[in-house]
Design a protein around this motif. Structure first.
Motif, short mmCIF file in Angstrom:
data_model
loop_
_atom_site.label_atom_id
_atom_site.label_comp_id
_atom_site.label_asym_id
_atom_site.label_seq_id
_atom_site.Cartn_x
_atom_site.Cartn_y
_atom_site.Cartn_z
N LEU A 95 0.39 15.41 1.12
CA LEU A 95 1.27 14.53 1.12
C LEU A 95 2.40 15.00 1.11
N ALA A 96 3.57 14.56 1.73
CA ALA A 96 4.96 14.85 1.50
C ALA A 96 5.96 14.09 1.88
N CYS A 97 6.99 13.98 1.13
CA CYS A 97 8.12 13.24 1.48
C CYS A 97 9.58 13.81 1.07
N GLY A 98 10.62 14.24 2.08
CA GLY A 98 11.74 14.69 1.49
C GLY A 98 12.53 14.89 3.04
N ALA B 183 9.81 9.17 -4.48
CA ALA B 183 9.94 7.53 -4.67
C ALA B 183 8.64 6.97 -3.90
N SER B 184 8.79 7.77 -2.71
CA SER B 184 7.67 7.17 -1.63
C SER B 184 6.41 7.81 -1.96
N LEU B 185 6.02 8.73 -2.82
CA LEU B 185 4.86 9.50 -3.06
C LEU B 185 4.09 8.88 -4.45
N SER B 186 5.18 8.50 -5.18
CA SER B 186 4.70 7.97 -6.77
C SER B 186 3.65 7.13 -6.67
N ARG C 55 0.90 -1.11 0.07
CA ARG C 55 0.08 -0.04 0.15
C ARG C 55 0.82 1.28 -0.05
N PRO C 56 0.64 2.15 -0.88
CA PRO C 56 1.59 3.32 -1.26
C PRO C 56 1.87 3.91 0.27
#
Ligand SMILES: Cc1cc2nc3c(=O)[nH]c(=O)nc-3n(C[C@H](O)[C@H](O)[C@H](O)COP(=O)(O)OP(=O)(O)OC[C@H]3O[C@@H](n4cnc5c(N)ncnc54)[C@H](O)[C@@H]3O)c2cc1C
Length: 271
Positions: free
Chosen positions: A187-190, A121-124, A45-46
């Motif tokens: 939603l954010a990742c970085g 990569a984690s958001l895609s 699951r994303p």
């Protein structure tokens, strides 16, 4: 996707025997960033992650950046010894996957995604399931933008202005949240200093956010203690956290643990 023969066996989250897959192809994505594609299926699951094992070297956590009926992929940025070795792996090499671990993003129509560097990569895989997604992709330079072709309508931002707007991802984020068409969720990742600023902006605009954190971890299921974040563990309670929970967390954006377990401070000076 529905062929049970292709599905990996169910994993108890503490059972960490890796399932081995051979690399089908390696695709360069950006400067120092490569995607390894595998045929076959893994449950996912994303937002979740797998511990990715290179026999004889080590294992590290990675999100799946691709996940469909054909197979799955991971997108790796070269930082240290492990990611360098993984990104040099070739078609036919064996790689182990144990998991999936952790929780996942909430898929919400019209959500806004903010990815810094390899955080994309984690958001895609969440973006791929979201109707009417809006996307901001940031990097230090144009060469470092991850998935700019895959998401051609994304707003681009670079620190040096070599592509898109000059500055940090928080500039277009602030503008969008100040506007009339506010997204229902961000939603954010970085990098964590970027996420801390994203949280501040979302709170001021009264827009909920979910942030995916990347902390050093050796096990992936709550034993090693290196991903401790205040009274939480990124592997077990995350890696996706609701902004309101992070706001109360004493470690978020402030300090992290190195691979030795030593606590060091994070700087909030950029972004
Ligand atoms: C839940 C989760 C999901 C992850 N998903 C991905 C993914 O999809 N793709 C991916 O490339 N990585 C991902 N990571 C990070 C990955 O697990 C490794 O930490 C990373 O590849 C570096 O490992 P290394 O051993 O090569 O470098 P290390 O030896 O651990 O680090 C080398 C140097 O690089 C620095 N460094 C490490 N990571 C970063 C970073 N993200 N930003 C800036 N500096 C850094 C370290 O501080 C150190 O100075 C994820 C981490 C977590 C916790």
């Amino acid at each position: 996707m529905d062929d049970p023969a292709l599905r990996a066996p169910h994993h108890d989250r503490r059972m960490s025997i890796p399932i081995m897959f051979q690399i089908d192809r390696a695709v360069p994505e950006a400067k120092d960033v490569v995607t390894l594609h595998f045929r076959g299926l893994l449950p996912y699951r994303p937002g979740q992650f797998y511990m990715v094992w290179l026999p004889g070297i080590n294992q590290k956590p990675y999100s799946l950046s691709h996940h469909d009926a054909e197979g799955f992929g991971i997108t790796i940025k070269r930082f240290g010894a492990f990611s360098r070795a993984l990104s040099k792996a070739k078609k036919g090499d064996w790689v182990g996957f144990s998991g999936p671990y952790g929780n996942h993003f909430t898929i919400t129509k019209g959500a806004l995604f903010v990815g810094g560097g390899v955080g994309m990569a984690s958001l895609s895989t969440a973006i791929d399931l979201t109707a009417d997604a809006r996307i901001i992709i940031g990097a230090v330079t144009a060469a470092g933008l991850v998935f700019r072709k895959r998401y051609a309508s994304a707003t681009l931002v670079t620190d040096d202005g070599s592509a898109g707007e000059k500055g940090f991802v928080t500039l277009p984020l602030q503008r969008l949240l100040d506007g009339t068409k506010k997204p229902p969720l961000v939603l954010a990742c970085g990098p964590e200093p970027m996420l801390a600023r994203v949280l501040d902006i979302c709170r001021q605009a009264h827009v909920p956010c979910e942030l995916s954190l990347e902390r050093y971890m050796s096990c992936g299921f709550g034993i090693c203690g290196k991903c401790v974040l205040g009274d939480r563990m990124v592997c077990y309670d995350g890696p996706v956290f609701r902004g309101e929970d992070l706001y109360k967390n004493e470690d978020f954006g402030v300090s992290k643990r190195e691979k030795t377990g030593k606590k060091v401070s994070l700087t909030k000076s950029k972004h």
